[in-house]
Scaffold this motif. Structure first.
Motif, PDB file in Angstrom:
ATOM      1  N   GLN A  78      37.055 -13.556 -21.866  1.00 55.03           N
ATOM      2  CA  GLN A  78      37.317 -13.376 -23.292  1.00 55.03           C
ATOM      3  C   GLN A  78      38.404 -12.337 -23.546  1.00 55.03           C
ATOM      4  O   GLN A  78      39.202 -12.456 -24.471  1.00 55.03           O
ATOM      5  N   GLU A  79      38.462 -11.317 -22.690  1.00 56.11           N
ATOM      6  CA  GLU A  79      39.414 -10.231 -22.909  1.00 56.11           C
ATOM      7  C   GLU A  79      40.811 -10.552 -22.380  1.00 56.11           C
ATOM      8  O   GLU A  79      41.733  -9.740 -22.496  1.00 56.11           O
ATOM      9  N   ALA A  80      40.991 -11.735 -21.784  1.00 56.21           N
ATOM     10  CA  ALA A  80      42.292 -12.110 -21.225  1.00 56.21           C
ATOM     11  C   ALA A  80      43.196 -12.642 -22.331  1.00 56.21           C
ATOM     12  O   ALA A  80      43.083 -13.798 -22.742  1.00 56.21           O
ATOM     13  N   THR A  81      44.099 -11.802 -22.817  1.00 60.29           N
ATOM     14  CA  THR A  81      45.038 -12.213 -23.858  1.00 60.29           C
ATOM     15  C   THR A  81      46.258 -11.307 -23.831  1.00 60.29           C
ATOM     16  O   THR A  81      46.176 -10.150 -23.390  1.00 60.29           O
ATOM     17  N   ASN A  82      47.384 -11.818 -24.300  1.00 56.03           N
ATOM     18  CA  ASN A  82      48.523 -10.949 -24.571  1.00 56.03           C
ATOM     19  C   ASN A  82      48.117  -9.958 -25.653  1.00 56.03           C
ATOM     20  O   ASN A  82      47.252 -10.260 -26.489  1.00 56.03           O
ATOM     21  N   ARG A  83      48.778  -8.793 -25.680  1.00 58.20           N
ATOM     22  CA  ARG A  83      48.406  -7.782 -26.672  1.00 58.20           C
ATOM     23  C   ARG A  83      49.643  -7.131 -27.283  1.00 58.20           C
ATOM     24  O   ARG A  83      50.614  -6.845 -26.590  1.00 58.20           O
ATOM     25  N   LEU A  84      49.571  -6.920 -28.599  1.00 54.29           N
ATOM     26  CA  LEU A  84      50.605  -6.197 -29.322  1.00 54.29           C
ATOM     27  C   LEU A  84      50.050  -4.844 -29.729  1.00 54.29           C
ATOM     28  O   LEU A  84      48.999  -4.762 -30.390  1.00 54.29           O
ATOM     29  N   TYR A  85      50.754  -3.779 -29.335  1.00 51.13           N
ATOM     30  CA  TYR A  85      50.350  -2.419 -29.667  1.00 51.13           C
ATOM     31  C   TYR A  85      51.351  -1.824 -30.652  1.00 51.13           C
ATOM     32  O   TYR A  85      52.549  -1.747 -30.366  1.00 51.13           O
ATOM     33  N   HIS A  86      50.833  -1.393 -31.803  1.00 50.50           N
ATOM     34  CA  HIS A  86      51.675  -0.796 -32.836  1.00 50.50           C
ATOM     35  C   HIS A  86      51.819   0.701 -32.593  1.00 50.50           C
ATOM     36  O   HIS A  86      50.841   1.407 -32.332  1.00 50.50           O
ATOM     37  N   ASN A  87      53.042   1.198 -32.680  1.00 48.80           N
ATOM     38  CA  ASN A  87      53.340   2.606 -32.463  1.00 48.80           C
ATOM     39  C   ASN A  87      52.941   3.419 -33.694  1.00 48.80           C
ATOM     40  O   ASN A  87      53.446   3.188 -34.793  1.00 48.80           O
ATOM     41  N   ASN A  88      52.032   4.357 -33.499  1.00 54.53           N
ATOM     42  CA  ASN A  88      51.543   5.192 -34.606  1.00 54.53           C
ATOM     43  C   ASN A  88      52.446   6.395 -34.894  1.00 54.53           C
ATOM     44  O   ASN A  88      52.121   7.212 -35.764  1.00 54.53           O
ATOM     45  N   ARG A  89      53.528   6.526 -34.153  1.00 57.74           N
ATOM     46  CA  ARG A  89      54.532   7.582 -34.343  1.00 57.74           C
ATOM     47  C   ARG A  89      54.012   8.974 -33.970  1.00 57.74           C
ATOM     48  O   ARG A  89      54.645   9.973 -34.328  1.00 57.74           O
ATOM     49  N   ASP A  90      52.894   9.036 -33.268  1.00 57.41           N
ATOM     50  CA  ASP A  90      52.341  10.334 -32.863  1.00 57.41           C
ATOM     51  C   ASP A  90      51.990  10.343 -31.374  1.00 57.41           C
ATOM     52  O   ASP A  90      51.182  11.154 -30.925  1.00 57.41           O
ATOM     53  N   GLY A  91      52.586   9.418 -30.634  1.00 58.74           N
ATOM     54  CA  GLY A  91      52.284   9.311 -29.210  1.00 58.74           C
ATOM     55  C   GLY A  91      51.144   8.384 -28.893  1.00 58.74           C
ATOM     56  O   GLY A  91      50.768   8.248 -27.725  1.00 58.74           O
ATOM     57  N   THR A  92      50.575   7.733 -29.910  1.00 57.28           N
ATOM     58  CA  THR A  92      49.480   6.787 -29.695  1.00 57.28           C
ATOM     59  C   THR A  92      49.840   5.419 -30.266  1.00 57.28           C
ATOM     60  O   THR A  92      50.755   5.279 -31.087  1.00 57.28           O
ATOM     61  N   ARG A 116      46.924 -13.524 -30.351  1.00 54.99           N
ATOM     62  CA  ARG A 116      45.913 -13.729 -29.309  1.00 54.99           C
ATOM     63  C   ARG A 116      46.131 -15.093 -28.653  1.00 54.99           C
ATOM     64  O   ARG A 116      46.256 -16.111 -29.320  1.00 54.99           O
ATOM     65  N   ARG A 117      46.218 -15.099 -27.334  1.00 51.43           N
ATOM     66  CA  ARG A 117      46.427 -16.345 -26.601  1.00 51.43           C
ATOM     67  C   ARG A 117      46.041 -16.131 -25.143  1.00 51.43           C
ATOM     68  O   ARG A 117      46.431 -15.159 -24.518  1.00 51.43           O
ATOM     69  N   THR A 118      45.278 -17.068 -24.600  1.00 54.24           N
ATOM     70  CA  THR A 118      44.829 -17.003 -23.218  1.00 54.24           C
ATOM     71  C   THR A 118      45.629 -17.981 -22.368  1.00 54.24           C
ATOM     72  O   THR A 118      45.987 -19.056 -22.833  1.00 54.24           O
ATOM     73  N   GLY A 119      45.891 -17.601 -21.144  1.00 55.97           N
ATOM     74  CA  GLY A 119      46.611 -18.479 -20.229  1.00 55.97           C
ATOM     75  C   GLY A 119      47.379 -17.670 -19.200  1.00 55.97           C
ATOM     76  O   GLY A 119      47.272 -16.443 -19.132  1.00 55.97           O
TER      77      GLY A 119
END
Length: 581
Positions: A103-117, A128-131
């Protein structure tokens, strides 16, 4: 007269090259290291991924054993400012398992919070997409001001349109990019082949893979390594090929692989693809690193067609005429002569290769004379030509990791997880650094793709790295020493909006350095499209910009330690200072 390139062609003929195990290696012994320079290295890398919120595992095949080659190659990663707030976000690709999709196998987009996180916004963005994802390339294919994503897969490749509101839409079908058969998509790049302002799309395939037809580990000569049964390939499996799709300017693409001449280059295991002007004609060429077969260089004929000239140019094989396990590609001006050179990564018991460009698209293998022959221990993947310490000399960075986790139980000298490598540029010669470059470089992982960019906007180049069956690494670079820098962001108007293919040549302190805006590089990955020039002690730069359509602009006495945004035909439209300089 019989030149080196002529006998390289002969060596590349079937039956002449040394075909043995499934992956090409030259069994090269390392050149002895010279005396250390003793010079301080002012870049230090620390892995802050966990603290930054990049905690999800990149699942890719088995952990302790790989039964199929599909489990070994891994995938790429991209720095992309998808919401155009001036801060780099991160798009991480992912694979799955042979036995089924976790279930956890997916591409991921991480948004930059501008504070190092960063915050995981995958579901909110519609990504979300598996393959079995392979590569990612970026470009604004519809010129609406928002960079779009193209992702290759074993199965069906996907085009995601950036909607400009934080979300993406899968437009593969309406864009005409669905293919009826299952393909193993590999390297890809957006490229304006005819300079009409619309981004075309080049896509490679690695090989033809049918899990029901692949021999089992140890079943034949292509399924053994060092006498140990391993997954089979690539040799012994059907070869891949390349495709080119023309952008019709209405959101759709047309397959012109045959008409363009791209399909004539049959018979290679294609991996990373990079579009750049290697012949200095003002028209984009395409270079493809190929695994265990000659790498490809498609020369743009300026009439909608390409000619494959890899062997003739000297960029297909090693200096001794051997095929190599080409994986990753770095492009940059390594010797500061205004021409784009190529750095290509390979398998263990081989060196990575540095090809020096004479400016006319002829390449010489300068690996040994540049001091790069000291390292042959590791399987190398993602790479870049990038000034890591802002001294004005582009360095080399490599991530490594073996493909056979089961081998180290028998042969301890071939561990699965291995460190990253820095080759610092000393001005024509390179010096290998590992521990000296910081804990983030010395740490051992089985890595694949990596991307270079300034995620924290402090004036130096950081690195995000894909690790197999581990979370990514995010290497924060902390540069000391007072070296200056300049970043250049380009916005096309008559040219494609992403300015892909634009060249910036910087003149600083008697040096000259060329860079181009790229859609893909490293291994299956995308770097920060804001070009970064380290300047050393120099505080002003003269810039020459050649836009993708051939138009030129000059900027004089540009102050260092800032990001400038240049709009085609309008000069500098925005200047931003950051990094505490």
């Amino acid at each position: 007269m019989f030149h080196r390139r002529d006998w390289l062609k002969l060596l590349a003929l079937p039956g002449v090259a040394a075909w043995a195990q499934g992956v090409s290696t030259r069994s090269v012994k390392p050149v002895p290291k010279g005396k250390p320079s003793g010079l301080p290295f002012h870049a230090k890398f620390t892995d802050i991924a966990a603290a930054a919120g990049l905690r999800e595992t990149t699942i890719y095949g088995g952990i302790d054993k790989k039964q199929q080659i599909i489990e070994t190659t891994g995938c790429g990663v991209a720095f992309i400012d998808y919401d155009e707030d001036g801060w780099l976000d991160i798009f991480v690709l992912c694979g799955t398992r042979v036995e089924g999709d976790p279930q956890e196998a997916t591409n991921r987009l991480y948004h930059n919070n501008r504070d190092g996180t960063f915050t995981d916004v995958t579901d909110k963005a519609g990504l979300r997409r598996t393959g079995w994802a392979s590569a990612v390339c970026i470009g604004d294919y519809n010129n609406d001001g928002h960079d779009d994503l193209f992702v290759t897969y074993w199965g069906q490749n996907v085009l995601y349109r950036n909607n400009g509101d934080g979300t993406f839409t899968d437009v593969t079908k309406q864009a005409g990019l669905l293919h009826p058969e299952r393909r193993w998509g590999s390297g890809c790049t957006f490229v304006d082949t005819n300079r009409n302002g619309h981004l075309d799309l080049f896509v490679g395939t690695y090989l033809q893979f049918d899990p029901e037809k692949v021999p089992k580990p140890g079943e034949n000569v292509n399924c053994n390594w060092k006498g140990i049964p391993v997954n089979c390939g690539p040799r012994g499996l059907p070869l891949g090929r390349c495709y080119l799709y023309r952008n019709n300017g209405d959101g759709t693409f047309k397959d012109i692989s045959d008409a363009s001449g791209i399909s004539k280059a049959a018979g290679s295991y294609c991996m990373t693809a990079v579009a750049a002007d290697f012949h200095d004609t003002g028209w984009p060429d395409i270079y493809v690193a190929c695994d265990s077969t000659p790498s490809l260089l498609f020369r743009n004929n300026k009439d909608g067609t390409f000619t494959e000239v890899g062997l003739a140019s000297g960029a297909a094989l090693s200096e001794d005429g051997m095929e190599q396990a080409g994986m990753g590609v770095g492009v940059g001006d390594i010797n500061l002569d205004g021409h784009l050179d190529i750095f290509k990564t390979h398998f263990a018991e081989d060196t990575a290769i540095l090809y020096k460009n004479d400016g006319a698209g002829n390449f010489d293998d300068v690996t040994i004379r540049s001091g790069l022959g000291v390292e042959t221990r590791y399987v190398s993947w993602g790479t870049g030509i990038v000034d890591l310490d802002n001294d004005g000399l582009p360095d080399l960075f490599i991530v490594t990791g073996n493909v056979y986790p089961e081998v180290e139980k028998i042969l301890k000298e071939f561990p699965y997880k291995t460190p990253r490598i820095v080759f610092r540029n000393l001005g024509g010669k390179f010096e290998e650094l590992i521990e000296e470059a910081g804990s983030g470089v010395a740490a051992a992982h089985a890595s694949r793709g990596c991307a270079f960019g300034d995620f924290d906007n402090d004036g130096d180049m950081d690195v995000v790295i894909i690790n197999m069956n581990e979370p990514p690494s995010l290497l924060r670079n902390d540069v000391t020493g007072g070296g200056h820098w300049l970043k250049v962001k380009l916005v096309g108007v008559k040219s494609n909006r992403s300015a892909l293919g634009a060249r910036v040549t910087a003149h600083y302190g008697g040096k000259v350095q060329a860079q181009e805006v790229l859609s893909q590089a490293s291994f299956y990955s995308v770097n920060d499209m804001r070009l970064h020039f380290g300047l050393g002690p120099v505080e002003q730069v003269d810039l020459e910009i050649r836009w993708p359509n051939g138009a030129k602009e000059s900027l004089s006495k540009v102050a260092a330690d800032q990001l400038i945004t240049v709009r085609e035909g309008s000069g500098i439209v925005k200047s931003e200072r950051f990094g505490g300089k």
